[in-house]
Design a protein around this motif. Structure first.
Motif, short mmCIF file in Angstrom:
data_model
loop_
_atom_site.label_atom_id
_atom_site.label_comp_id
_atom_site.label_asym_id
_atom_site.label_seq_id
_atom_site.Cartn_x
_atom_site.Cartn_y
_atom_site.Cartn_z
N ALA A 145 38.35 42.88 43.42
CA ALA A 145 39.79 42.73 43.25
C ALA A 145 40.22 42.99 41.80
N MET A 146 39.42 42.53 40.85
CA MET A 146 39.77 42.74 39.44
C MET A 146 39.55 44.19 39.01
N GLU A 147 38.53 44.84 39.58
CA GLU A 147 38.32 46.27 39.30
C GLU A 147 39.51 47.08 39.81
N SER A 148 40.05 46.71 40.96
CA SER A 148 41.20 47.44 41.51
C SER A 148 42.46 47.22 40.67
N ASP A 177 43.43 29.00 30.48
CA ASP A 177 43.92 28.39 31.71
C ASP A 177 42.75 27.75 32.45
N TYR A 178 43.10 26.92 33.42
CA TYR A 178 42.14 26.13 34.17
C TYR A 178 42.63 26.12 35.60
N LEU A 179 41.93 26.82 36.50
CA LEU A 179 42.39 26.94 37.89
C LEU A 179 41.45 26.21 38.84
N SER A 180 42.03 25.56 39.83
CA SER A 180 41.22 24.89 40.85
C SER A 180 40.84 25.87 41.93
N LYS A 181 39.62 25.73 42.44
CA LYS A 181 39.19 26.54 43.57
C LYS A 181 39.78 25.96 44.83
N PRO A 182 40.07 26.72 45.81
CA PRO A 182 39.91 28.17 45.85
C PRO A 182 41.10 28.85 45.18
N ALA A 183 40.82 29.69 44.22
CA ALA A 183 41.86 30.47 43.55
C ALA A 183 41.74 31.90 44.07
N ASP A 184 42.87 32.51 44.37
CA ASP A 184 42.80 33.90 44.84
C ASP A 184 42.91 34.87 43.67
N ALA A 185 42.67 36.13 43.94
CA ALA A 185 42.65 37.16 42.90
C ALA A 185 43.99 37.28 42.18
N ASP A 186 45.09 37.09 42.90
CA ASP A 186 46.41 37.17 42.27
C ASP A 186 46.59 36.06 41.24
N PHE A 216 32.01 35.01 46.70
CA PHE A 216 33.27 34.85 45.98
C PHE A 216 33.30 35.76 44.75
N SER A 217 32.20 35.79 43.98
CA SER A 217 32.19 36.61 42.76
C SER A 217 32.29 38.10 43.08
N SER A 218 31.67 38.55 44.17
CA SER A 218 31.77 39.97 44.50
C SER A 218 33.17 40.33 44.97
N PHE A 224 40.36 46.30 35.53
CA PHE A 224 39.33 45.70 34.68
C PHE A 224 38.00 46.44 34.83
N THR A 225 37.18 46.40 33.78
CA THR A 225 35.79 46.85 33.83
C THR A 225 34.97 45.57 33.94
N VAL A 226 34.42 45.30 35.12
CA VAL A 226 33.85 43.99 35.43
C VAL A 226 32.33 43.97 35.33
N SER A 227 31.82 42.88 34.76
CA SER A 227 30.39 42.56 34.84
C SER A 227 30.30 41.13 35.36
N VAL A 228 29.24 40.84 36.10
CA VAL A 228 29.08 39.55 36.74
C VAL A 228 27.79 38.90 36.29
#
Length: 192
Positions: A39-42, A117-126, A32-34, A45-49
Protein backbone atom coordinates in the motif's frame (compact mmCIF):
# COMPACT_ATOMS: atom_id res chain seq x y z
CA UNK A 1 -4.53 15.23 1.31
CA UNK A 2 -4.85 18.79 0.08
CA UNK A 3 -2.04 20.18 -2.02
CA UNK A 4 -0.61 23.19 -0.25
CA UNK A 5 0.58 26.31 -2.06
CA UNK A 6 3.74 26.16 0.12
CA UNK A 7 4.80 22.81 -1.42
CA UNK A 8 7.65 22.72 -3.91
CA UNK A 9 7.13 21.38 -7.44
CA UNK A 10 8.99 18.22 -6.44
CA UNK A 11 6.75 17.69 -3.41
CA UNK A 12 3.69 18.16 -5.59
CA UNK A 13 5.01 15.52 -8.03
CA UNK A 14 5.71 13.00 -5.26
CA UNK A 15 2.49 13.63 -3.34
CA UNK A 16 4.23 15.52 -0.53
CA UNK A 17 6.97 12.94 0.11
CA UNK A 18 9.85 15.23 -0.85
CA UNK A 19 13.19 14.09 -2.27
CA UNK A 20 13.66 11.01 -0.11
CA UNK A 21 10.65 8.66 -0.12
CA UNK A 22 12.43 5.89 1.86
CA UNK A 23 10.18 4.13 4.37
CA UNK A 24 11.17 1.49 6.92
CA UNK A 25 8.36 -0.72 8.21
CA UNK A 26 9.27 -2.61 11.39
CA UNK A 27 6.55 -5.16 12.05
CA UNK A 28 6.63 -8.81 13.14
CA UNK A 29 3.18 -9.61 11.71
CA UNK A 30 4.22 -10.70 8.19
CA UNK A 31 0.80 -10.53 6.49
CA UNK A 32 0.14 -7.06 7.88
CA UNK A 33 3.63 -5.75 7.02
CA UNK A 34 3.45 -7.06 3.45
CA UNK A 35 -0.01 -5.49 2.90
CA UNK A 36 1.18 -2.20 4.38
CA UNK A 37 4.39 -2.29 2.30
CA UNK A 38 2.42 -2.78 -0.93
CA UNK A 39 0.00 0.00 0.00
CA UNK A 40 2.82 2.43 0.81
CA UNK A 41 4.71 1.55 -2.39
CA UNK A 42 1.56 2.38 -4.37
CA UNK A 43 1.59 5.78 -2.67
CA UNK A 44 5.14 6.55 -3.81
CA UNK A 45 7.34 5.26 -0.97
CA UNK A 46 10.47 3.14 -1.44
CA UNK A 47 9.81 0.52 1.24
CA UNK A 48 12.07 -1.80 3.21
CA UNK A 49 10.74 -4.14 5.88
CA UNK A 50 12.30 -5.44 9.11
CA UNK A 51 10.69 -8.09 11.30
CA UNK A 52 12.54 -7.36 14.55
CA UNK A 53 14.65 -4.79 16.39
CA UNK A 54 18.00 -6.32 15.36
CA UNK A 55 17.10 -6.32 11.66
CA UNK A 56 15.74 -2.77 11.91
CA UNK A 57 18.91 -1.51 13.62
CA UNK A 58 21.05 -3.08 10.87
CA UNK A 59 18.96 -1.35 8.17
CA UNK A 60 19.17 1.97 10.03
CA UNK A 61 22.94 1.62 10.33
CA UNK A 62 23.14 1.09 6.55
CA UNK A 63 21.02 4.20 5.94
CA UNK A 64 18.36 5.87 8.07
CA UNK A 65 15.01 6.27 6.25
CA UNK A 66 13.06 9.50 5.81
CA UNK A 67 9.93 7.77 7.14
CA UNK A 68 9.30 4.86 9.52
CA UNK A 69 6.35 2.82 10.76
CA UNK A 70 7.36 0.87 13.85
CA UNK A 71 5.41 -1.70 15.85
CA UNK A 72 5.66 -1.13 19.60
CA UNK A 73 6.08 -4.75 20.69
CA UNK A 74 8.50 -6.86 18.71
CA UNK A 75 9.77 -10.37 19.37
CA UNK A 76 13.25 -9.25 20.39
CA UNK A 77 12.56 -5.88 21.97
CA UNK A 78 10.69 -2.60 21.98
CA UNK A 79 9.87 -0.42 18.98
CA UNK A 80 10.81 2.66 21.00
CA UNK A 81 14.44 1.54 20.76
CA UNK A 82 14.11 1.56 16.96
CA UNK A 83 12.63 5.09 16.94
CA UNK A 84 15.46 6.27 19.18
CA UNK A 85 18.09 4.72 16.88
CA UNK A 86 16.51 6.29 13.79
CA UNK A 87 16.52 9.76 15.32
CA UNK A 88 20.12 9.41 16.45
CA UNK A 89 21.07 8.88 12.77
CA UNK A 90 18.47 11.15 11.14
CA UNK A 91 16.60 13.77 13.15
CA UNK A 92 14.21 14.69 10.32
CA UNK A 93 12.77 11.16 10.03
CA UNK A 94 8.98 11.10 10.35
CA UNK A 95 8.36 7.99 12.45
CA UNK A 96 5.09 6.67 13.79
CA UNK A 97 4.43 3.94 16.34
CA UNK A 98 1.76 1.27 15.77
CA UNK A 99 0.52 -0.68 18.76
CA UNK A 100 -2.21 -2.94 19.98
CA UNK A 101 -1.20 -2.01 23.53
CA UNK A 102 -1.77 1.73 23.42
CA UNK A 103 -1.33 3.87 26.48
CA UNK A 104 -0.54 7.46 27.28
CA UNK A 105 2.86 6.80 28.89
CA UNK A 106 4.32 5.02 25.87
CA UNK A 107 2.78 7.58 23.52
CA UNK A 108 4.53 10.36 25.44
CA UNK A 109 7.80 8.41 25.44
CA UNK A 110 7.48 7.77 21.70
CA UNK A 111 7.01 11.48 21.00
CA UNK A 112 9.96 12.39 23.24
CA UNK A 113 12.11 9.94 21.27
CA UNK A 114 11.07 11.54 17.99
CA UNK A 115 7.88 9.82 16.81
CA UNK A 116 5.37 12.16 15.17
CA UNK A 117 2.31 10.00 15.81
CA UNK A 118 1.06 6.97 17.71
CA UNK A 119 -1.63 4.81 16.08
CA UNK A 120 -3.59 1.94 17.59
CA UNK A 121 -3.89 -1.31 15.67
CA UNK A 122 -5.62 -2.16 13.51
CA UNK A 123 -4.59 0.90 11.52
CA UNK A 124 -5.27 0.92 7.80
CA UNK A 125 -2.93 2.19 5.09
CA UNK A 126 -4.83 5.47 4.72
CA UNK A 127 -4.40 6.26 8.43
CA UNK A 128 -0.70 5.41 8.27
CA UNK A 129 -0.18 7.50 5.13
CA UNK A 130 -2.02 10.47 6.63
CA UNK A 131 0.07 10.26 9.80
CA UNK A 132 3.33 10.04 7.84
CA UNK A 133 2.75 13.02 5.57
CA UNK A 134 0.34 15.07 7.71
CA UNK A 135 1.29 18.47 9.05
CA UNK A 136 1.86 19.35 12.69
CA UNK A 137 -1.37 21.40 12.54
CA UNK A 138 -3.54 18.29 12.03
CA UNK A 139 -5.44 17.61 15.23
CA UNK A 140 -7.19 14.47 16.32
CA UNK A 141 -10.89 14.60 17.04
CA UNK A 142 -11.89 14.06 20.68
CA UNK A 143 -12.79 10.50 21.70
CA UNK A 144 -16.45 9.55 21.65
CA UNK A 145 -16.08 7.24 24.64
CA UNK A 146 -13.91 8.44 27.55
CA UNK A 147 -11.65 6.00 29.40
CA UNK A 148 -13.12 3.66 31.99
CA UNK A 149 -11.84 3.65 35.58
CA UNK A 150 -9.94 0.41 34.83
CA UNK A 151 -8.31 2.05 31.84
CA UNK A 152 -7.30 5.12 33.88
CA UNK A 153 -5.68 2.81 36.47
CA UNK A 154 -3.89 0.89 33.72
CA UNK A 155 -2.67 4.15 32.15
CA UNK A 156 -1.26 5.29 35.52
CA UNK A 157 0.59 1.99 35.94
CA UNK A 158 2.01 2.31 32.42
CA UNK A 159 3.13 5.90 33.07
CA UNK A 160 4.99 4.88 36.25
CA UNK A 161 6.47 1.88 34.41
CA UNK A 162 7.85 4.18 31.68
CA UNK A 163 9.15 6.67 34.28
CA UNK A 164 11.02 3.77 35.89
CA UNK A 165 12.59 2.97 32.50
CA UNK A 166 10.54 -0.26 32.19
CA UNK A 167 11.98 -1.70 35.41
CA UNK A 168 9.29 -3.96 36.89
CA UNK A 169 10.80 -4.17 40.40
CA UNK A 170 11.15 -0.39 40.75
CA UNK A 171 7.66 0.20 39.34
CA UNK A 172 6.15 -2.33 41.77
CA UNK A 173 7.96 -0.68 44.69
CA UNK A 174 6.72 2.81 43.71
CA UNK A 175 3.15 1.59 43.24
CA UNK A 176 3.27 -0.40 46.50
CA UNK A 177 2.29 -3.50 44.53
CA UNK A 178 3.56 -7.07 44.47
CA UNK A 179 5.99 -7.64 41.58
CA UNK A 180 4.10 -10.67 40.20
CA UNK A 181 0.80 -8.79 40.27
CA UNK A 182 2.40 -5.98 38.27
CA UNK A 183 3.87 -8.47 35.78
CA UNK A 184 0.40 -9.95 35.19
CA UNK A 185 -1.07 -6.47 34.62
CA UNK A 186 1.71 -5.52 32.20
CA UNK A 187 1.28 -8.76 30.22
CA UNK A 188 -2.42 -8.10 29.56
CA UNK A 189 -3.95 -5.88 26.90
CA UNK A 190 -5.25 -2.49 27.95
CA UNK A 191 -8.81 -2.50 29.32
CA UNK A 192 -11.41 -0.57 27.33
Amino acid sequence: MTMDADMTDEELETGGLGRDPTLLIVEDDKPFSSRLARAMESRGFTVSVAENVAEALAKIKAGAPAYAVVDMRLGDGNGLDVVKAIHEKREDCRAIILTGYGNIATAVTAVKLGAIDYLSKPADADEVYKALIGSADDTASPPENPMSADRVRWEHIQRVYEMCERNVSETARRLNMHRRTLQRILAKRAPR
